[in-house]
Design a protein around this motif. Structure first.
Motif, short mmCIF file in Angstrom:
data_model
loop_
_atom_site.label_atom_id
_atom_site.label_comp_id
_atom_site.label_asym_id
_atom_site.label_seq_id
_atom_site.Cartn_x
_atom_site.Cartn_y
_atom_site.Cartn_z
N UNK A 183 0.63 -1.27 -0.03
CA UNK A 183 0.15 -0.04 -0.06
C UNK A 183 0.94 1.34 0.00
N UNK A 184 0.05 2.59 -0.20
CA UNK A 184 0.95 3.68 -0.15
C UNK A 184 1.85 3.85 0.78
N UNK A 242 3.05 2.20 3.46
CA UNK A 242 4.21 1.37 3.72
C UNK A 242 5.17 1.46 2.31
N UNK A 243 4.67 1.87 1.36
CA UNK A 243 5.68 1.85 0.04
C UNK A 243 6.35 3.42 0.23
N UNK A 244 5.82 4.16 0.69
CA UNK A 244 6.44 5.79 0.92
C UNK A 244 7.60 5.26 1.91
N UNK A 245 7.26 4.73 3.21
CA UNK A 245 7.86 4.24 4.18
C UNK A 245 9.21 3.58 3.65
N UNK A 246 9.11 2.54 2.74
CA UNK A 246 10.20 1.78 2.27
C UNK A 246 10.90 2.63 1.35
N UNK A 247 10.55 3.50 0.48
CA UNK A 247 11.29 4.54 -0.13
C UNK A 247 12.09 5.26 0.60
N UNK A 248 11.46 5.89 1.49
CA UNK A 248 12.00 6.64 2.54
C UNK A 248 13.59 5.85 3.21
N UNK A 249 13.28 4.73 3.55
CA UNK A 249 14.43 3.84 4.04
C UNK A 249 15.44 3.90 3.05
N UNK A 250 15.13 3.30 1.87
CA UNK A 250 15.99 2.93 0.68
C UNK A 250 16.78 4.30 0.53
N UNK A 251 16.11 5.41 0.46
CA UNK A 251 16.89 6.67 0.25
C UNK A 251 17.92 7.02 1.20
N UNK A 252 17.46 6.80 2.45
CA UNK A 252 18.49 7.01 3.65
C UNK A 252 19.58 6.20 3.53
N UNK A 253 19.35 5.02 3.13
CA UNK A 253 20.39 3.81 3.36
C UNK A 253 20.89 3.45 1.86
N UNK A 254 20.73 4.30 1.03
CA UNK A 254 21.19 4.12 -0.47
C UNK A 254 20.99 2.98 -1.26
N UNK A 255 19.87 2.30 -0.89
CA UNK A 255 19.49 0.92 -1.68
C UNK A 255 18.72 1.47 -2.77
N UNK A 256 19.43 0.83 -3.81
CA UNK A 256 19.03 1.21 -5.16
C UNK A 256 18.90 -0.29 -5.95
N UNK A 257 18.19 -0.34 -7.18
CA UNK A 257 18.31 -1.53 -8.07
C UNK A 257 19.49 -1.57 -8.68
N UNK A 258 20.02 -2.38 -8.92
CA UNK A 258 21.27 -2.70 -9.86
C UNK A 258 20.63 -3.02 -11.36
N UNK A 259 20.82 -1.76 -12.32
CA UNK A 259 20.27 -1.94 -13.60
C UNK A 259 21.13 -2.09 -14.53
N UNK A 260 20.62 -2.57 -15.75
CA UNK A 260 21.34 -2.28 -16.99
C UNK A 260 20.36 -1.47 -17.97
N UNK A 261 20.97 -0.17 -18.37
CA UNK A 261 20.41 0.75 -19.29
C UNK A 261 20.51 0.26 -20.77
N UNK A 262 19.28 0.05 -21.50
CA UNK A 262 19.56 -0.33 -22.92
C UNK A 262 18.75 0.91 -23.53
N UNK A 263 19.22 1.07 -24.77
CA UNK A 263 18.14 1.93 -25.62
C UNK A 263 17.08 0.98 -25.97
N UNK A 264 15.93 1.83 -26.31
CA UNK A 264 14.76 1.22 -26.21
C UNK A 264 14.57 0.36 -27.64
#
Ligand code: NAP
Length: 167
Positions: free
Chosen positions: A115-116, A118-140
């Motif tokens: 829900x919104x 918990x999702x907001x709290x999770x994103x805040x936590x990730x922001x504070x702790x530098x948690x991001x997804x590992x991604x590979x960027x490709x042209x569309x």
């Protein structure tokens, strides 16, 4: 953490950040280095019976992010007394050997979107702790290559398509 994919690698980062002793359970031995880099103690190969047997009754919580239909039994057997197997995917109907739950008073659970709030709290936590997804960027324009590699489980750990080439 069972299944080191898009959800799994983020869940490992969060669990490690929260101070949990974390291991990865994976069919892919080649992800052992990634597991350690993500902060896990190691990787248990789910197709190696002796490794699964060694890990029996070991984990308070097993978070199952495996995206394909599979038997829950081997993962329930890794759960410690009073522990929980939480499956996050869409398995459809499953059969569970209730002895795997009864012996050790184990619990089987799941969790959809929080829900919104918990999702907001999770994103805040990730922001504070530098948690991001590992991604590979490709042209569309390489979307078909991305889809093909997704089918081969060849992504570490999310593709992001850059749509700016459509302008
Ligand atoms: N509950 C929720 O809110 C929520 C939100 C988003 C997604 N989901 C669900 O969560 C699941 C995982 O999503 P995801 O985006 O992380 O998927 P993903 O990136 O494709 O990763 C899934 C992982 O499962 C393992 N796997 C895949 N096929 C397998 C097979 N045939 N046998 C054994 N292991 C297999 C692989 O890990 P290894 O190579 O390490 O074995 C793979 O990396 C999906 O079912 C998705 O629908 C739930």
């Amino acid at each position: 953490m069972a299944g080191l994919g898009g959800l799994g690698h983020l869940a490992v980062k969060m669990a490690v950040s929260l101070g949990a002793d974390t291991s990865v359970i994976s069919r892919s031995p080649g992800k052992a280095g990634d597991a350690r880099e993500l902060g896990a103690q190691g990787l248990i190969v789910s197709t190696a019976p002796e490794q699964m047997a060694d890990a029996r009754d070991r984990f308070d919580v097993v978070i199952d992010t495996i995206s394909a239909p599979h038997d829950l039994g081997p993962y329930l057997r890794l759960v410690a007394m009073d522990g929980t197997l939480s499956h996050l995917g869409h398995l459809g109907p499953v059969t569970v050997e209730t002895t795997d739950l009864l012996v050790g008073r184990k619990k089987l659970s799941s969790a959809g979107s929080g829900g919104r709030l918990a999702t907001a709290a999770m994103l805040e936590y990730c922001g504070e702790h530098g948690i991001t997804a590992d991604i590979e960027l490709l042209p569309s324009t390489r979307v078909n290559e991305a889809l093909d590699r997704l089918r081969r489980n060849d992504v570490r750990y999310r593709f992001v398509l850059d749509m700016s080439d459509l302008d």
